[in-house]
Design an enzyme around this catalytic site. Structure first.
Site, PDB file in Angstrom:
ATOM      1  N   TRP A 122     -11.042  -8.445   2.119  1.00 14.44           N
ATOM      2  CA  TRP A 122     -11.642  -8.548   0.795  1.00 14.44           C
ATOM      3  C   TRP A 122     -11.899 -10.003   0.394  1.00 14.44           C
ATOM      4  CZ3 TRP A 122      -8.848  -4.191   1.920  1.00 14.44           C
ATOM      5  CH2 TRP A 122      -9.362  -2.970   1.465  1.00 14.44           C
ATOM      6  N   HIS A 174      -6.182  -5.527  -3.837  1.00 14.36           N
ATOM      7  CA  HIS A 174      -7.077  -5.686  -2.688  1.00 14.36           C
ATOM      8  C   HIS A 174      -7.206  -7.148  -2.276  1.00 14.36           C
ATOM      9  CE1 HIS A 174      -9.385  -1.615  -3.123  1.00 14.36           C
ATOM     10  NE2 HIS A 174      -8.247  -1.505  -2.452  1.00 14.36           N
ATOM     11  N   HIS A 203       0.515   4.046  -2.842  1.00 13.83           N
ATOM     12  CA  HIS A 203       0.122   5.413  -2.516  1.00 13.83           C
ATOM     13  C   HIS A 203       1.223   6.408  -2.842  1.00 13.83           C
ATOM     14  CE1 HIS A 203      -3.695   4.971   0.058  1.00 13.83           C
ATOM     15  NE2 HIS A 203      -3.515   3.851  -0.631  1.00 13.83           N
ATOM     16  N   ARG A 205       0.830  -1.212   0.000  1.00 12.51           N
ATOM     17  CA  ARG A 205       0.000   0.000   0.000  1.00 12.51           C
ATOM     18  C   ARG A 205       0.863   1.260   0.000  1.00 12.51           C
ATOM     19  NH1 ARG A 205      -2.933   2.329   4.763  1.00 12.51           N
ATOM     20  NH2 ARG A 205      -4.330   3.919   3.926  1.00 12.51           N
TER      21      ARG A 205
END
Length: 302
Positions: free
Chosen positions: A198, A181, A55, A51
């Site tokens: 998820w 995800h 990002h 992540r």
């Protein structure tokens, strides 16, 4: 001719002055961190390293300054590290500081991306060839990247396609990247969403995310505070899908790709690797790879 010779000598001097970076050893050290923190309550560091890389790179805008992207590592400073979408990434930045302290020769920008690649591989996903050369920004020259650069969970499908298109990514590449995800879960204290995953393998990089989109029934729910607005999501017991996840199932432009990945994990691995490498190399300085001195600098493998 004289000017050309001087230019070549200057380039040679700059390249020679750069420290040798042993990316293979740094990758080994990142791998050791992933092993050490594998059994934590929050599910280990793999998903959060991925992540952080996403990002960092997902702010890229080739037309508007500051351009963002994986170069700069500007999430080290306020206001970016306090943005809603970046909540929960402090643990990744702080843990990788251990690596930076041991290997000061690597830039934060390269370290964060290499950690993301390593995390994917550690979680049994594809191996992605690493290309170094991302420079770090300096705080005294720092212009914050706008907070709205990253894709938002409550975008319309057209807004989401435009956001990925702004970065130079196709609809197929977008669908492949959203498969990230497959790992991790939401954290109420960070996003406002309840603690949900998820799919059933939150520490394994596999195509269950796509399978779950089509194979499970999803009920719409709205509760909690997600960055100043009411959280909206789809739920099935302890699993969840964001509004933007459901576009992959319901939108006629996107669902063929999601179905393709649900049926063929190997194909998704190939497409994810290419798309993630593309995303994380946007904005890299021209010729950076040629001027980056290091051991195994372009293909870092265990």
């Amino acid at each position: 001719m004289i000017k050309t010779a001087i230019s070549l000598l200057a380039c040679l001097h700059v390249c020679t002055a750069m420290p040798v970076v042993d990316y293979a050893k740094i990758k080994e050290d990142i791998w050791a961190l992933l092993v050490a923190y594998h059994d934590t309550r929050d599910g280990g560091l793999g998903p959060v390293f991925l992540r952080l890389a996403w990002h960092s790179a997902g702010t890229w805008d080739p037309k508007n300054a500051p351009h963002g992207g994986s170069c700069g590592a500007t999430m080290r400073w306020d206001p970016e590290r306090g943005y809603y979408d970046n909540q929960g990434l402090k643990i990744a930045r702080d843990t990788l500081q251990i690596i930076k302290d041991s290997h000061p020769e690597i830039t934060y920008s390269d370290l964060w991306i290499l950690a993301g690649y390593t995390a994917v591989e550690y979680m049994e996903g594809p191996q992605i060839d690493f290309t170094p050369g991302r420079p770090d920004a300096h705080h005294n020259d720092y212009t914050p990247i706008p907070e709205d650069r990253l894709p938002e969970w409550n975008m319309t499908v057209n807004e989401m396609i435009l956001t990925f298109g702004r970065m130079g990514l196709t609809e197929r590449e977008m669908v492949a990247l959203l498969g990230g995800h497959s790992v991790g879960h939401t954290q109420p204290e960070n996003s406002g969403f309840p603690f949900l995953k998820w799919d059933i393998t939150p520490l394994k990089f596999d195509n269950f995310y796509y399978k779950f989109l089509f194979d499970q029934s999803w009920l719409f729910e709205q509760d909690g505070d997600c960055g100043g607005v009411t959280c909206q999501y789809y739920r099935n017991r302890s699993w969840m899908m964001l509004i933007t996840d459901m576009y992959l199932r319901d939108d006629a432009r996107l669902s063929p790709y999601a179905k393709m990945y649900a049926d063929d994990e190997a194909l998704w691995f190939v497409d994810f690797s290419l798309a993630f490498k593309k995303l994380t190399e946007f904005g890299m300085p021209s010729g950076a790879q040629a001027c980056q001195r290091g051991k195994n600098s372009t293909k870092v493998k265990n």
